[in-house]
Write a protein that holds these residues in place. Structure first.
Motif, mmCIF file in Angstrom:
data_model
loop_
_atom_site.group_PDB
_atom_site.id
_atom_site.type_symbol
_atom_site.label_atom_id
_atom_site.label_comp_id
_atom_site.label_asym_id
_atom_site.label_seq_id
_atom_site.Cartn_x
_atom_site.Cartn_y
_atom_site.Cartn_z
ATOM 1 N N LEU A 175 -2.174 12.405 -4.119
ATOM 2 C CA LEU A 175 -0.835 12.964 -4.277
ATOM 3 C C LEU A 175 -0.813 14.474 -4.465
ATOM 4 N N ILE A 176 -1.865 15.047 -5.050
ATOM 5 C CA ILE A 176 -1.864 16.502 -5.236
ATOM 6 C C ILE A 176 -1.818 17.230 -3.889
ATOM 7 N N PRO A 177 -2.693 16.927 -2.946
ATOM 8 C CA PRO A 177 -2.602 17.652 -1.668
ATOM 9 C C PRO A 177 -1.309 17.363 -0.915
ATOM 10 N N ALA A 178 -0.832 16.105 -0.975
ATOM 11 C CA ALA A 178 0.400 15.755 -0.258
ATOM 12 C C ALA A 178 1.586 16.540 -0.794
ATOM 13 N N LYS A 179 1.684 16.633 -2.125
ATOM 14 C CA LYS A 179 2.823 17.336 -2.716
ATOM 15 C C LYS A 179 2.649 18.850 -2.663
ATOM 16 N N ALA A 180 1.415 19.316 -2.702
ATOM 17 C CA ALA A 180 1.189 20.761 -2.602
ATOM 18 C C ALA A 180 1.592 21.278 -1.229
ATOM 19 N N LEU A 181 1.341 20.482 -0.197
ATOM 20 C CA LEU A 181 1.667 20.900 1.159
ATOM 21 C C LEU A 181 3.143 20.732 1.492
ATOM 22 N N ARG A 186 -7.687 18.479 8.583
ATOM 23 C CA ARG A 186 -6.568 17.557 8.806
ATOM 24 C C ARG A 186 -6.381 17.230 10.286
ATOM 25 N N ALA A 187 -6.778 18.145 11.150
ATOM 26 C CA ALA A 187 -6.633 17.909 12.586
ATOM 27 C C ALA A 187 -7.524 16.768 13.077
ATOM 28 N N VAL A 213 0.862 -1.182 0.000
ATOM 29 C CA VAL A 213 0.000 0.000 0.000
ATOM 30 C C VAL A 213 0.895 1.228 0.000
ATOM 31 N N MET A 214 0.613 2.155 -0.886
ATOM 32 C CA MET A 214 1.412 3.370 -1.021
ATOM 33 C C MET A 214 0.867 4.475 -0.118
ATOM 34 N N MET A 215 1.760 5.055 0.675
ATOM 35 C CA MET A 215 1.384 6.203 1.502
ATOM 36 C C MET A 215 2.338 7.358 1.222
ATOM 37 N N LEU A 216 1.792 8.555 1.058
ATOM 38 C CA LEU A 216 2.591 9.774 1.024
ATOM 39 C C LEU A 216 2.497 10.400 2.413
ATOM 40 N N ALA A 217 3.652 10.548 3.068
ATOM 41 C CA ALA A 217 3.680 11.063 4.434
ATOM 42 C C ALA A 217 4.491 12.343 4.486
ATOM 43 N N GLY A 218 3.844 13.425 4.910
ATOM 44 C CA GLY A 218 4.515 14.706 5.096
ATOM 45 C C GLY A 218 4.337 15.181 6.518
ATOM 46 N N PRO A 219 4.894 16.322 6.847
ATOM 47 C CA PRO A 219 4.780 16.835 8.216
ATOM 48 C C PRO A 219 3.340 17.091 8.663
ATOM 49 N N ASP A 220 2.459 17.429 7.712
ATOM 50 C CA ASP A 220 1.101 17.822 8.085
ATOM 51 C C ASP A 220 0.006 16.952 7.474
ATOM 52 N N LEU A 221 0.372 15.956 6.685
ATOM 53 C CA LEU A 221 -0.650 15.169 6.001
ATOM 54 C C LEU A 221 -0.094 13.819 5.587
ATOM 55 N N ARG A 222 -0.899 12.766 5.800
ATOM 56 C CA ARG A 222 -0.626 11.447 5.238
ATOM 57 C C ARG A 222 -1.800 11.085 4.331
ATOM 58 N N THR A 223 -1.494 10.611 3.130
ATOM 59 C CA THR A 223 -2.553 10.179 2.221
ATOM 60 C C THR A 223 -2.217 8.815 1.642
#
Length: 342
Positions: free
Chosen positions: A278-284, A263-264, A158-168
C-alpha cells in the motif's frame, strides 16, 4: 436488462464519515468527470441533510435500481434503505450500523441479480459496526460471506490497489507485522496469485499477466543471509506458479521493485504484507488509486482511503478516488461481461 445497461450500485459507507459527501461530490462532477450512471444506497434524508450542510443544491430522486439510469442525468438516484440514520459527521454512531450493513447487502444482492453492473463501496469504520454486533472483521470478509450466501460458493477475496501506474496485491493484509512470517505460506501465495492472474485476464483484459513477486525480507533475503523465508516459502510458490503456466517471477527485492523502469516489466506486484503493497500504491497515486476486490463473483471497487471522521461535514473531502473507483468498476464490469459472453 443487459448488464451493460444497468447502473453501478454505490453504498454510502459510514454515514458519519465522508462517504455521503464524496458520493454527492462525485455526482455533482458527473459530466466533467465522465462518470457512468450509478445509484446511491442510503437514507435519502441523510444525503439531503449532508448536502445542505455543505451548501450544495442537490436534486435527489428516490428510485429503484432499474430506473436509476434514466434518473441520473437530472438528479442523484437514491435507493432508500429501510434503516434510517443520524446525521452526525465526525461522530460515529452504532445506531447507524444497520444502514451501513444494509447498503452493502443490497448492493451485492442487486449485482448478483443483474440489477446492478458492479458494487462500489464508500468507506466504513469497524468499531461502530462491532459495537452494534457486526461479526465480520471488515468489508471484504462480509462481501465474501454474501457471495457464499447468494451463490453457494466459497470465495477467497483478494485485495488489489490499482492506480494509473501500479497495481499491488498484499498477500497478508490486516495483521501485525510480527505475525506476517507466521501467516505467510507457499500455499497462500499461490492461491493469491492464481486469483490475481485469473481476474487480470477476465476483468482487466490482460491476456498474459506478468506477476512480480516481492520478497519478504530486505534484498529478498540475500540468499538466506537476511532471513530464510524467501527461499523456503516465496521461491517455491514462484516455481509452482511457473509450472502452472503463470508468468510469475521472484522473489524480488522490494526496495527496487517500484521505480518506473521496474514497473514497466510487470502488470501487478504481489507483496508479502500490507504496507509493502500500500505504501508505493498510495505514494504514486493517493487520490487516484482504487481498492479492487478480486476473487468475487461480482465486481467490487472502493476508494483507497478511510472514513476520515476528522474532516467529515467540513467540505474538505475530495472525491477523486471514488470517481476513479466508479470508472474502474464500469470498465471491469464491461470487460467481465464480454469475457463471459465469449
Amino acid at each position: 436488462m443487459g448488464r451493460s445497461m444497468t447502473s453501478l450500485a454505490l453504498s454510502a459507507g459510514d454515514p458519519s464519515g465522508i462517504g455521503p459527501e464524496i458520493a454527492v461530490a462525485a455526482y455533482m462532477a458527473r459530466d466533467t468527470a465522465g462518470l457512468p450512471p450509478f445509484y446511491l444506497l442510503a437514507d435519502p434524508a441523510l444525503i439531503a441533510s449532508r448536502a445542505r450542510r455543505l451548501g450544495i443544491s442537490l436534486p435527489i430522486v428516490e428510485t429503484t435500481s432499474a430506473e436509476a439510469a434514466q434518473v441520473f442525468a437530472r438528479a442523484l438516484p437514491v435507493v432508500a434503505l429501510a434503516a434510517r440514520c443520524v446525521d452526525s459527521p465526525g461522530l460515529p454512531q452504532p445506531v447507524n450500523a444497520a444502514a451501513t450493513i444494509e447498503a452493502i447487502h443490497r448492493a451485492v444482492a442487486d449485482c448478483l441479480a443483474g440489477a446492478a453492473a458492479a458494487v462500489v463501496t464508500c468507506p466504513i469504520a469497524k468499531k461502530p459496526l462491532y459495537d452494534a454486533g457486526f461479526r465480520f472483521p471488515g468489508h471484504t470478509e462480509y462481501l465474501a460471506h454474501l457471495a457464499a450466501r447468494h451463490c453457494g460458493v466459497e470465495a477467497m477475496p483478494v485485495m488489489m490497489l490499482a492506480g494509473p501506474d501500479l497495481r499491488t496485491v498484499p498477500v497478508t493484509i490486516h495483521i501485525a507485522l510480527a505475525e506476517v512470517p507466521k501467516a505467510l505460506t507457499t500455499e497462500l501465495i499461490v492461491a493469491t496469485a492464481r486469483i490475481t492472474a485469473t481476474d487480470l485476464i477476465s476483468r482487466f483484459g490482460i491476456a498474459g499477466p506478468r506477476l512480480a513477486i516481492a520478497g519478504l525480507n530486505p534484498h529478498a533475503g540475500e540468499g538466506g543471509a537476511m532471513g530464510l523465508e524467501d527461499e523456503r516459502i516465496v521461491r517455491p510458490a514462484v516455481d509452482i506458479l511457473r509450472a502452472e503456466g503463470i508468468d510469475a517471477f521472484g522473489p524480488l527485492p522490494a526496495d527496487t521493485l517500484f521505480h518506473a523502469r521496474a514497473r514497466a516489466g510487470y502488470d501487478v506486484a504481489l507483496c508479502m504484507y500490507h504496507d509493502q503493497a500500500l505504501i508505493p500504491a498510495k505514494a504514486l497515486a493517493f487520490d487516484e488509486a482504487v481498492n479492487v476486490t478480486l476473487g468475487l463473483p461480482f465486481v467490487r471497487t472502493s476508494p483507497d482511503h478511510g472514513t476520515a471522521f476528522d474532516i467529515a461535514g467540513k467540505g474538505l473531502a475530495r472525491a477523486d478516488s471514488l470517481i476513479a473507483a466508479l470508472k474502474l468498476a464500469r470498465q471491469l464490469a464491461d470487460t467481465d461481461a464480454k469475457a463471459a459472453a465469449a
